[in-house]
Design a protein around this motif. Structure first.
Motif, PDB file in Angstrom:
ATOM      1  N   VAL A 236      28.100  40.947 -50.840  1.00 45.37           N
ATOM      2  CA  VAL A 236      27.784  40.108 -52.001  1.00 45.37           C
ATOM      3  C   VAL A 236      28.864  39.048 -52.258  1.00 45.37           C
ATOM      4  O   VAL A 236      28.598  38.039 -52.895  1.00 45.37           O
ATOM      5  CB  VAL A 236      27.534  41.010 -53.236  1.00 45.37           C
ATOM      6  CG1 VAL A 236      28.837  41.579 -53.779  1.00 45.37           C
ATOM      7  CG2 VAL A 236      26.742  40.292 -54.309  1.00 45.37           C
ATOM      8  N   VAL A 243      26.123  34.712 -49.863  1.00 47.65           N
ATOM      9  CA  VAL A 243      24.980  35.621 -49.862  1.00 47.65           C
ATOM     10  C   VAL A 243      23.681  34.901 -50.213  1.00 47.65           C
ATOM     11  O   VAL A 243      22.592  35.366 -49.835  1.00 47.65           O
ATOM     12  CB  VAL A 243      25.249  36.816 -50.814  1.00 47.65           C
ATOM     13  CG1 VAL A 243      25.329  36.359 -52.273  1.00 47.65           C
ATOM     14  CG2 VAL A 243      24.214  37.910 -50.652  1.00 47.65           C
ATOM     15  N   TYR A 247      19.647  35.558 -49.202  1.00 48.74           N
ATOM     16  CA  TYR A 247      18.475  35.541 -50.096  1.00 48.74           C
ATOM     17  C   TYR A 247      17.402  34.623 -49.511  1.00 48.74           C
ATOM     18  O   TYR A 247      16.214  34.965 -49.488  1.00 48.74           O
ATOM     19  CB  TYR A 247      18.845  35.017 -51.494  1.00 48.74           C
ATOM     20  CG  TYR A 247      19.891  35.789 -52.266  1.00 48.74           C
ATOM     21  CD1 TYR A 247      20.194  37.119 -51.975  1.00 48.74           C
ATOM     22  CD2 TYR A 247      20.571  35.181 -53.325  1.00 48.74           C
ATOM     23  CE1 TYR A 247      21.152  37.802 -52.719  1.00 48.74           C
ATOM     24  CE2 TYR A 247      21.523  35.867 -54.071  1.00 48.74           C
ATOM     25  CZ  TYR A 247      21.815  37.163 -53.753  1.00 48.74           C
ATOM     26  OH  TYR A 247      22.755  37.837 -54.488  1.00 48.74           O
ATOM     27  N   ARG A 248      17.814  33.416 -49.065  1.00 48.04           N
ATOM     28  CA  ARG A 248      16.834  32.445 -48.550  1.00 48.04           C
ATOM     29  C   ARG A 248      16.161  32.996 -47.288  1.00 48.04           C
ATOM     30  O   ARG A 248      14.957  32.814 -47.095  1.00 48.04           O
ATOM     31  CB  ARG A 248      17.508  31.110 -48.230  1.00 48.04           C
ATOM     32  CG  ARG A 248      18.115  30.368 -49.404  1.00 48.04           C
ATOM     33  CD  ARG A 248      17.147  29.957 -50.490  1.00 48.04           C
ATOM     34  NE  ARG A 248      17.085  30.932 -51.579  1.00 48.04           N
ATOM     35  CZ  ARG A 248      18.015  31.094 -52.528  1.00 48.04           C
ATOM     36  NH1 ARG A 248      19.102  30.368 -52.525  1.00 48.04           N
ATOM     37  NH2 ARG A 248      17.854  32.007 -53.485  1.00 48.04           N
ATOM     38  N   ALA A 250      15.578  36.131 -46.570  1.00 47.47           N
ATOM     39  CA  ALA A 250      14.609  37.171 -46.948  1.00 47.47           C
ATOM     40  C   ALA A 250      13.411  36.570 -47.685  1.00 47.47           C
ATOM     41  O   ALA A 250      12.313  37.132 -47.642  1.00 47.47           O
ATOM     42  CB  ALA A 250      15.293  38.228 -47.819  1.00 47.47           C
ATOM     43  N   GLU A 251      13.616  35.443 -48.344  1.00 43.59           N
ATOM     44  CA  GLU A 251      12.503  34.808 -49.060  1.00 43.59           C
ATOM     45  C   GLU A 251      11.563  34.074 -48.107  1.00 43.59           C
ATOM     46  O   GLU A 251      10.378  33.934 -48.395  1.00 43.59           O
ATOM     47  CB  GLU A 251      13.048  33.831 -50.114  1.00 43.59           C
ATOM     48  CG  GLU A 251      13.705  34.560 -51.286  1.00 43.59           C
ATOM     49  CD  GLU A 251      14.576  33.642 -52.146  1.00 43.59           C
ATOM     50  OE1 GLU A 251      14.607  32.416 -51.890  1.00 43.59           O
ATOM     51  OE2 GLU A 251      15.242  34.165 -53.059  1.00 43.59           O
ATOM     52  N   PRO A 254       8.760  36.318 -43.381  1.00 44.15           N
ATOM     53  CA  PRO A 254       7.709  37.079 -44.060  1.00 44.15           C
ATOM     54  C   PRO A 254       7.820  38.585 -43.906  1.00 44.15           C
ATOM     55  O   PRO A 254       7.158  39.322 -44.639  1.00 44.15           O
ATOM     56  CB  PRO A 254       6.425  36.564 -43.399  1.00 44.15           C
ATOM     57  CG  PRO A 254       6.865  36.035 -42.073  1.00 44.15           C
ATOM     58  CD  PRO A 254       8.264  35.527 -42.257  1.00 44.15           C
ATOM     59  N   ALA A 256      10.911  40.607 -43.656  1.00 47.89           N
ATOM     60  CA  ALA A 256      12.345  40.926 -43.657  1.00 47.89           C
ATOM     61  C   ALA A 256      12.730  41.774 -44.867  1.00 47.89           C
ATOM     62  O   ALA A 256      12.369  41.445 -45.994  1.00 47.89           O
ATOM     63  CB  ALA A 256      13.171  39.644 -43.673  1.00 47.89           C
ATOM     64  N   VAL A 257      13.448  42.835 -44.602  1.00 53.07           N
ATOM     65  CA  VAL A 257      14.088  43.621 -45.666  1.00 53.07           C
ATOM     66  C   VAL A 257      15.500  43.076 -45.864  1.00 53.07           C
ATOM     67  O   VAL A 257      16.187  42.765 -44.885  1.00 53.07           O
ATOM     68  CB  VAL A 257      14.151  45.107 -45.284  1.00 53.07           C
ATOM     69  CG1 VAL A 257      15.081  45.879 -46.216  1.00 53.07           C
ATOM     70  CG2 VAL A 257      12.755  45.710 -45.312  1.00 53.07           C
ATOM     71  N   LEU A 258      15.905  42.963 -47.115  1.00 55.96           N
ATOM     72  CA  LEU A 258      17.252  42.485 -47.444  1.00 55.96           C
ATOM     73  C   LEU A 258      18.089  43.654 -47.967  1.00 55.96           C
ATOM     74  O   LEU A 258      17.643  44.396 -48.840  1.00 55.96           O
ATOM     75  CB  LEU A 258      17.173  41.405 -48.520  1.00 55.96           C
ATOM     76  CG  LEU A 258      18.493  40.918 -49.125  1.00 55.96           C
ATOM     77  CD1 LEU A 258      19.353  40.211 -48.097  1.00 55.96           C
ATOM     78  CD2 LEU A 258      18.227  39.995 -50.318  1.00 55.96           C
ATOM     79  N   LEU A 259      19.292  43.776 -47.409  1.00 52.74           N
ATOM     80  CA  LEU A 259      20.224  44.824 -47.830  1.00 52.74           C
ATOM     81  C   LEU A 259      21.559  44.152 -48.119  1.00 52.74           C
ATOM     82  O   LEU A 259      22.153  43.549 -47.223  1.00 52.74           O
ATOM     83  CB  LEU A 259      20.371  45.846 -46.696  1.00 52.74           C
ATOM     84  CG  LEU A 259      21.295  47.030 -46.901  1.00 52.74           C
ATOM     85  CD1 LEU A 259      20.740  47.990 -47.949  1.00 52.74           C
ATOM     86  CD2 LEU A 259      21.475  47.777 -45.571  1.00 52.74           C
ATOM     87  N   VAL A 260      22.012  44.235 -49.366  1.00 53.22           N
ATOM     88  CA  VAL A 260      23.272  43.579 -49.746  1.00 53.22           C
ATOM     89  C   VAL A 260      24.256  44.627 -50.243  1.00 53.22           C
ATOM     90  O   VAL A 260      23.905  45.477 -51.080  1.00 53.22           O
ATOM     91  CB  VAL A 260      23.044  42.501 -50.827  1.00 53.22           C
ATOM     92  CG1 VAL A 260      24.373  41.873 -51.245  1.00 53.22           C
ATOM     93  CG2 VAL A 260      22.097  41.426 -50.313  1.00 53.22           C
ATOM     94  N   TYR A 261      25.476  44.560 -49.714  1.00 54.47           N
ATOM     95  CA  TYR A 261      26.514  45.527 -50.052  1.00 54.47           C
ATOM     96  C   TYR A 261      27.458  44.989 -51.129  1.00 54.47           C
ATOM     97  O   TYR A 261      27.800  43.804 -51.117  1.00 54.47           O
ATOM     98  CB  TYR A 261      27.331  45.864 -48.806  1.00 54.47           C
ATOM     99  CG  TYR A 261      26.627  46.784 -47.835  1.00 54.47           C
ATOM    100  CD1 TYR A 261      26.405  48.115 -48.151  1.00 54.47           C
ATOM    101  CD2 TYR A 261      26.190  46.325 -46.595  1.00 54.47           C
ATOM    102  CE1 TYR A 261      25.773  48.971 -47.261  1.00 54.47           C
ATOM    103  CE2 TYR A 261      25.561  47.174 -45.694  1.00 54.47           C
ATOM    104  CZ  TYR A 261      25.356  48.492 -46.039  1.00 54.47           C
ATOM    105  OH  TYR A 261      24.731  49.340 -45.159  1.00 54.47           O
ATOM    106  N   PRO A 292      10.032  47.342 -43.545  1.00 51.83           N
ATOM    107  CA  PRO A 292      10.601  48.443 -44.333  1.00 51.83           C
ATOM    108  C   PRO A 292      10.695  49.737 -43.524  1.00 51.83           C
ATOM    109  O   PRO A 292       9.750  50.112 -42.830  1.00 51.83           O
ATOM    110  CB  PRO A 292       9.626  48.559 -45.508  1.00 51.83           C
ATOM    111  CG  PRO A 292       9.149  47.150 -45.692  1.00 51.83           C
ATOM    112  CD  PRO A 292       8.968  46.631 -44.281  1.00 51.83           C
ATOM    113  N   TYR A 293      11.836  50.392 -43.627  1.00 50.57           N
ATOM    114  CA  TYR A 293      12.152  51.543 -42.792  1.00 50.57           C
ATOM    115  C   TYR A 293      12.507  52.716 -43.675  1.00 50.57           C
ATOM    116  O   TYR A 293      12.782  52.573 -44.835  1.00 50.57           O
ATOM    117  CB  TYR A 293      13.304  51.213 -41.836  1.00 50.57           C
ATOM    118  CG  TYR A 293      14.547  50.719 -42.544  1.00 50.57           C
ATOM    119  CD1 TYR A 293      14.646  49.375 -42.954  1.00 50.57           C
ATOM    120  CD2 TYR A 293      15.613  51.574 -42.841  1.00 50.57           C
ATOM    121  CE1 TYR A 293      15.767  48.915 -43.628  1.00 50.57           C
ATOM    122  CE2 TYR A 293      16.731  51.114 -43.504  1.00 50.57           C
ATOM    123  CZ  TYR A 293      16.800  49.787 -43.901  1.00 50.57           C
ATOM    124  OH  TYR A 293      17.906  49.336 -44.575  1.00 50.57           O
TER     125      TYR A 293
END
Lengths: 293, 293
Positions: A236, A243, A247-248, A250-251, A254, A256-261, A292-293
């Motif tokens: 982050v 970051v 975001y862009r 993942a937006e 079509p 994509a999973v987003l993971l932010v630490y 998604p997993y």
């Protein structure tokens, strides 16, 4: 094509592969029945910059293949000044490996190469992990002249890997401690070292960032055509590629999973290597058509 | 205090608990040795709006406790017009359960209650999951007059749960199909139904959204004092509480992981219930002081 493998990037021998365009230095870690994972490296990074705490767990049941792009490390040729040029060499390397399907992990600049590859040859890439990267036309990409970065990059006391502790990690004591552990892990490799990048590598790669960063609404829109399952990861507090770029991604991607630490910067994958490799392995192992997993 | 439990919110009996302020309707699903998970519900949602595909897997080794806030469903009292007022009732309910430590899952409005609780009584909350929620001072929170929402909310053909398929899910065929499966799951419960919310509930909760939404830089800053491990989750196409609010939560909460799902709206946790419950369980089960799981 060599089949020499080993269990850690701290000890994997550097190998060489003749492509159509250049001869590429590479290493192969681990092995197993799963689809190989090809890793695309960051700005000025060489084979020696891959953290064994990231490569080795992922290599427990698959080949993890690291390589130097043209003109980087011990690979021949000149560093291209565009991401598309780098992608041509990455494809050349993968063709020389006779790969017809693989997963890719692109870190920072490497994530741009991964996106370009997904656009140019979608059939080759099964799943894609983009860490601390940016879409074409993204914001504030690798402006090393920013005071927050320049103060470290211009510090003559930070030799070798030491500067990475400052620029890949957040300023907090916990993130800096993780950064110290990271550079200790890189330093575990004592022999068969790669050639560090010089100013010519840096200059060409910076030119590629500037070309990639040009405002380009059509390129953002083009991401919507990349259907492959993607995992987007960032810290982050990334000062090198903020970051907002994740975001862009993942937006617009079509699938994509987003993971932010939290409490982490550009090198979140190294800081949280146990979490990151757990998530990455779960993502790569999924046989769903959805991310998604 | 009752100890009746069951394995699914499709069949769990509605129970009642006398608090200091009101008598609360609640249900208890599952059981086990892990810390209980208390769930805070969305705008106009009652006990019957909790998807068994979310509650039941999480209840395999812990109590999952659902409850109606004051004035909602079969709970006594009036619906407060502020999140702080709702939080007072949530604390009253949890005190009546004699809980001294729990995990919380707050969905949408419920995520605001969870944040307020973490600020007011941090010792009570061990780990927090905020789904499709917003920080105080967030953007574009529950503006049901927006054309994208009003066209569904004003559609007289959408009876009962049917409107949720439209407003909780993205417009794509895949998300709408997931929405259809979601409302089918809600409809599995045939007996001992809760009392649907009327316009008085909606009006009070909308007033609470307007109060929560007021620009408030100090409140965003206050999030930095919430140290508890948090998992922030959203769908990238949330029309009710846009994903930018989840970005802000993850940027200001110092110990929060952000997970964003593609092709999904406000109800991403229902659309990807298998993935969500896997992530949520892994997050809740971690014994680290840091959020990454």
């Amino acid at each position: 094509m060599s089949v020499t493998t080993t269990d850690s990037n701290a000890t994997a021998p550097t190998q060489f592969l003749q492509g159509r365009l250049e001869t590429y230095a590479y290493r192969r870690v681990g092995g197993g029945i799963k689809r190989p994972l090809i890793c695309f490296q960051h700005f000025t990074g060489t084979l020696d910059n891959w953290d064994p705490a990231v490569t080795d767990p992922l290599a427990s049941d698959r080949d993890v293949i690291l390589f130097d792009g043209a003109g980087v490390g011990q690979s021949t040729g000149k560093v291209p000044t565009t991401v598309a040029g780098m992608t041509a060499h990455a494809l050349d390397f993968m063709d020389a490996l006779c790969l017809i399907s693989c997963d890719v992990l692109g870190f920072s600049l490497g994530g741009m190469v991964a996106q370009q590859m997904a656009l140019e040859r979608p059939s080759l890439v099964h799943r894609m992990i983009l860490v601390a990267s940016a879409p074409r036309g993204g914001d504030d990409i690798m402006h090393l002249e920013k005071p927050s970065l320049a103060k470290h990059l211009g510090d003559p006391t930070l030799k070798g890997f030491a500067v990475l502790q400052k620029i890949f990690f957040a300023a907090s004591p916990s993130s800096q401690a993780a950064g110290g552990a990271f550079i200790d892990r890189l330093a575990r490799r004592k022999e068969d070292l790669d050639t560090p990048s010089g100013t010519d590598v840096a200059a060409a790669q910076i030119a590629a960032f500037r070309e990639w960063e040009r405002p380009n609404a059509a390129s953002l829109a083009a991401l919507s055509g990349i259907q492959l399952p993607t995992l987007v990861v960032n810290g982050v507090h990334d000062e090198m590629i903020p970051v907002s770029n994740s975001y862009r991604l993942a937006e617009h991607l079509p699938n994509a999973v987003l993971l932010v630490y939290p409490d982490a910067g550009h090198g979140a994958l190294f800081q949280y290597h146990e979490s990151f490799t757990r998530h990455a392995a779960a993502f790569l192992t999924s046989d769903s058509q959805f991310a998604p997993y």
